[in-house]
Write a protein that holds these residues in place. Structure first.
Motif, PDB file in Angstrom:
ATOM      1  N   ALA A  63       3.060  20.284   3.216  1.00 39.52           N
ATOM      2  CA  ALA A  63       2.267  20.054   1.871  1.00 39.52           C
ATOM      3  C   ALA A  63       2.876  18.131   2.261  1.00 39.52           C
ATOM      4  N   PHE A  64       2.287  16.828   1.882  1.00 39.65           N
ATOM      5  CA  PHE A  64       2.080  15.898   2.060  1.00 39.65           C
ATOM      6  C   PHE A  64       2.209  15.189   0.258  1.00 39.65           C
ATOM      7  N   ARG A  65       3.185  14.031   0.654  1.00 39.49           N
ATOM      8  CA  ARG A  65       2.272  13.104  -0.451  1.00 39.49           C
ATOM      9  C   ARG A  65       2.311  12.083  -0.624  1.00 39.49           C
ATOM     10  N   VAL A  66       2.012  11.588  -1.189  1.00 37.97           N
ATOM     11  CA  VAL A  66       1.498  10.189  -1.622  1.00 37.97           C
ATOM     12  C   VAL A  66       2.188   9.652  -2.443  1.00 37.97           C
ATOM     13  N   LEU A  67       3.165   8.610  -2.103  1.00 38.30           N
ATOM     14  CA  LEU A  67       3.560   7.909  -2.815  1.00 38.30           C
ATOM     15  C   LEU A  67       2.837   6.472  -3.295  1.00 38.30           C
ATOM     16  N   THR A 101      -8.872   6.924   5.745  1.00 38.81           N
ATOM     17  CA  THR A 101      -8.436   5.893   6.603  1.00 38.81           C
ATOM     18  C   THR A 101      -7.480   5.864   7.668  1.00 38.81           C
ATOM     19  N   ALA A 102      -7.231   5.594   8.392  1.00 38.61           N
ATOM     20  CA  ALA A 102      -6.582   5.910   9.625  1.00 38.61           C
ATOM     21  C   ALA A 102      -4.603   6.396   8.890  1.00 38.61           C
ATOM     22  N   PRO A 103      -3.959   5.653   8.425  1.00 46.68           N
ATOM     23  CA  PRO A 103      -2.737   5.993   7.891  1.00 46.68           C
ATOM     24  C   PRO A 103      -2.779   6.990   7.293  1.00 46.68           C
ATOM     25  N   PHE A 104      -4.170   7.890   6.928  1.00 46.94           N
ATOM     26  CA  PHE A 104      -3.666   9.152   5.693  1.00 46.94           C
ATOM     27  C   PHE A 104      -4.453  10.208   6.491  1.00 46.94           C
ATOM     28  N   PRO A 123       0.644  -1.504  -0.511  1.00 41.60           N
ATOM     29  CA  PRO A 123      -0.306   0.108   0.259  1.00 41.60           C
ATOM     30  C   PRO A 123       0.213   1.237   0.284  1.00 41.60           C
ATOM     31  N   PRO A 124       0.209   2.853  -0.423  1.00 43.41           N
ATOM     32  CA  PRO A 124       0.993   3.352  -0.244  1.00 43.41           C
ATOM     33  C   PRO A 124       1.222   4.572   0.694  1.00 43.41           C
ATOM     34  N   ALA A 125       2.670   4.718   0.774  1.00 45.03           N
ATOM     35  CA  ALA A 125       2.744   5.493   1.615  1.00 45.03           C
ATOM     36  C   ALA A 125       2.721   7.516   1.834  1.00 45.03           C
ATOM     37  N   LEU A 126       2.556   7.849   3.096  1.00 38.79           N
ATOM     38  CA  LEU A 126       2.764   9.415   2.968  1.00 38.79           C
ATOM     39  C   LEU A 126       3.718  10.291   3.610  1.00 38.79           C
TER      40      LEU A 126
END
Length: 157
Positions: free
Chosen positions: A40-44, A101-104, A15-18
């Motif tokens: 900012a944040f980025r999703v990878l 969701t919690a991770p994000f 799954p992706p990382a933040l």
């Protein structure tokens, strides 16, 4: 200014990382800067160009809720926005996750923009190219290696 390091989109996780983004990001629409931040944040995610999420307090654009929503298996349901600035309105040009969701959770309410619908988007002083296709909202920078999905024939990798 913190430079961008070489990265390969095929090595991004699933799954992706933040990740937080220390570089300056700004967006132009209608000849005006409508968003500017160093928070900012980025999703990878594997085979995707990074998607950037900006804090709502750093967005001066007029955001109007737009019809429809999208569902991400990792982040949850996103709402769409029309984006106004400089006398121009870009339809369904941004989105946000109100209750990710919690991770994000750190990007709750943060705004992501489709580079293809803005006049210009910049990361660390570099103008980005939109991720290929009309579905994904990643921003392609010159430090990226590999092939981001989205172009014809790559949509279902």
């Amino acid at each position: 200014m913190t430079a961008l390091i070489r990265e390969n989109v095929q090595s991004y996780p699933r799954p992706p990382a933040l990740q937080p983004v220390p570089q300056r990001i700004f967006i132009i629409l209608g000849g005006q800067i409508i968003a500017e931040t160093t928070a900012a944040f980025r999703v990878l995610e594997t085979h995707h160009a990074p998607t950037y999420y900006l804090p709502p307090g750093d967005v001066s654009a007029i955001l109007t809720p737009a019809a429809g929503s999208s569902l991400c298996e990792w982040k949850g349901r996103a709402r769409n926005y029309d984006v106004g600035g400089g006398g121009v309105t870009a339809r369904r040009a941004a989105w946000a996750y109100d209750q990710p969701t919690a991770p994000f959770a750190p990007i709750a309410g943060y705004i992501a923009f489709y580079a293809s619908l803005m006049e210009a988007c910049f990361v660390a002083g570099e103008r980005v190219a939109p991720q290929p296709g009309d579905f994904y909202g990643g921003w392609v920078t010159s430090n990226l290696d590999g092939i981001p999905k989205g172009a014809r024939g790559t949509e279902h990798w």
